[in-house]
Design an enzyme around this catalytic site. Structure first.
Site, PDB file in Angstrom:
ATOM      1  N   ARG A 197       0.821  -1.219   0.000  1.00 22.49           N
ATOM      2  CA  ARG A 197       0.000   0.000   0.000  1.00 22.49           C
ATOM      3  C   ARG A 197       0.849   1.261   0.000  1.00 22.49           C
ATOM      4  NH1 ARG A 197      -3.451   1.664  -2.612  1.00 22.49           N
ATOM      5  NH2 ARG A 197      -4.333  -0.430  -2.378  1.00 22.49           N
ATOM      6  N   LYS A 220       2.764  24.247  -1.757  1.00 22.57           N
ATOM      7  CA  LYS A 220       1.386  23.763  -1.613  1.00 22.57           C
ATOM      8  C   LYS A 220       1.373  22.250  -1.841  1.00 22.57           C
ATOM      9  CE  LYS A 220      -0.520  28.207  -3.047  1.00 22.57           C
ATOM     10  NZ  LYS A 220      -1.302  28.961  -4.058  1.00 22.57           N
ATOM     11  N   LYS A 240       6.479  37.826   0.889  1.00 21.04           N
ATOM     12  CA  LYS A 240       5.185  37.936   0.227  1.00 21.04           C
ATOM     13  C   LYS A 240       4.377  39.074   0.840  1.00 21.04           C
ATOM     14  CE  LYS A 240       3.555  34.337  -1.714  1.00 21.04           C
ATOM     15  NZ  LYS A 240       2.818  33.088  -2.029  1.00 21.04           N
ATOM     16  N   GLU A 260       7.716  39.504  -3.542  1.00 16.05           N
ATOM     17  CA  GLU A 260       6.468  39.522  -4.300  1.00 16.05           C
ATOM     18  C   GLU A 260       6.015  40.957  -4.565  1.00 16.05           C
ATOM     19  OE1 GLU A 260       2.938  36.809  -3.417  1.00 16.05           O
ATOM     20  OE2 GLU A 260       2.207  38.737  -2.662  1.00 16.05           O
ATOM     21  N   ASP A 286       3.004  38.701  -9.148  1.00 13.88           N
ATOM     22  CA  ASP A 286       1.875  37.902  -8.675  1.00 13.88           C
ATOM     23  C   ASP A 286       0.525  38.456  -9.127  1.00 13.88           C
ATOM     24  OD1 ASP A 286       0.956  35.680  -7.015  1.00 13.88           O
ATOM     25  OD2 ASP A 286       0.123  37.238  -5.725  1.00 13.88           O
TER      26      ASP A 286
END
Length: 285
Positions: free
Chosen positions: A102, A137, A169, A202, A224
């Site tokens: 698995r 992410k 950011k 950013e 961005d």
């Protein structure tokens, strides 16, 4: 990105934690009905199409579970596969094969999906000078495998985590009191703490692009959520002063147009957070 030593360490941590999670105190299904001395063999069967990934990791998992397991590989990481292909055969202790099954399937199915999506983006970008990047992410505790899959699919890795690159950011900038202050404080912190880290900043609009360019020491500007025209303008303003990266809701329909704006990189969280696992199975024979 992290060093090769740290990369291998992360892989071993992933494997040990995945086996601990899945096996716990024992695979009682196998222990109950299969003799310890039983030998068997199984094949990794493809029931889908795309780019296979995780073959090398599967070998590491089998070795972790039982160093006596033998793997015969027919298709390597990064190759195109289709329904009915056999990627490898594994032989040895039947209990060991089932114990690893698995974890091998879970890792390979997700890695193959990520490699397939990345390769799709890479092919869309053919003929441009722009490269595709992943992001943070990722699935908790599975990042090292997901970023490996991006590389297998032909993409490039962004920073691995918070500790191997500085990215200022919007929230960092706002909390620090503005772009110029954020950059100055960052450079001072890196110097005081003897840290050799690249700085990415950013920008939310063209005025922020102009302000960033007033400070030295910025490795890349993150353009961005800009439209195409503003992205082209931003690239023109930046020139060769530092690298450029586009991000923000970029998908397979828009990625090439952003690349044609002249950016060095395009980052996409979708490579790792919006994929459907490739259908694979491990079949005894």
């Amino acid at each position: 990105m992290i060093s090769e030593v740290q990369f291998q360490t992360e892989l071993q941590l992933l494997i040990s934690q995945a086996i601990r999670e899945d096996v716990g105190t024992g695979d009682y299904s196998s222990l109950a009905c299969i003799p310890e001395s039983a030998k068997g063999q199984a094949k990794l069967l493809v029931k889908d199409q795309g780019i296979i990934a995780g073959v090398a990791l599967a070998k590491m998992i089998f070795k972790h579970v039982d160093s006596d397991l033998k793997v015969k590989t027919f298709i390597e990481d990064g190759a195109s596969v289709q329904y009915g292909d056999i990627v490898f055969e594994v032989s040895g202790s039947s209990q060991s094969i089932l114990k690893a099954e698995r974890v091998v399937l879970n890792t390979m199915q997700r890695m193959s999906a990520i490699a397939t999506k990345t390769n799709q983006y890479v092919r869309i970008l053919e003929g441009t000078a722009t490269k595709i990047l992943d992001t943070r992410k990722t699935t908790p505790n599975f990042r090292v495998a997901e970023k490996w899959a991006v590389k297998i699919g032909g993409g490039e890795n962004h920073r691995f985590a918070l500790y191997d690159m500085v990215m200022l950011k919007d929230n960092h900038i706002d909390f620090a009191g503005g772009i110029t202050k954020a950059i100055a404080k960052t450079k001072e912190y890196l110097q005081v703490n003897n840290l050799d880290l690249k700085i990415i900043v950013e920008a939310r609009d063209l005025d922020e692009i102009r302000e960033i360019l007033l400070s030295d020491g910025v490795h890349r500007i993150l353009i961005d959520n800009f439209n195409y025209e503003d992205t082209k303008t931003a690239v023109g303003l930046i020139g060769s002063k530092c690298q450029t990266e586009s991000s923000g809701n970029i998908n397979e329909k828009t990625i090439r147009e952003y690349a044609l704006c002249g950016v060095n990189y395009i980052s996409s969280g979708a490579l790792t957070h919006s994929v459907y696992n490739m259908d694979l199975s491990l079949k005894a024979f």
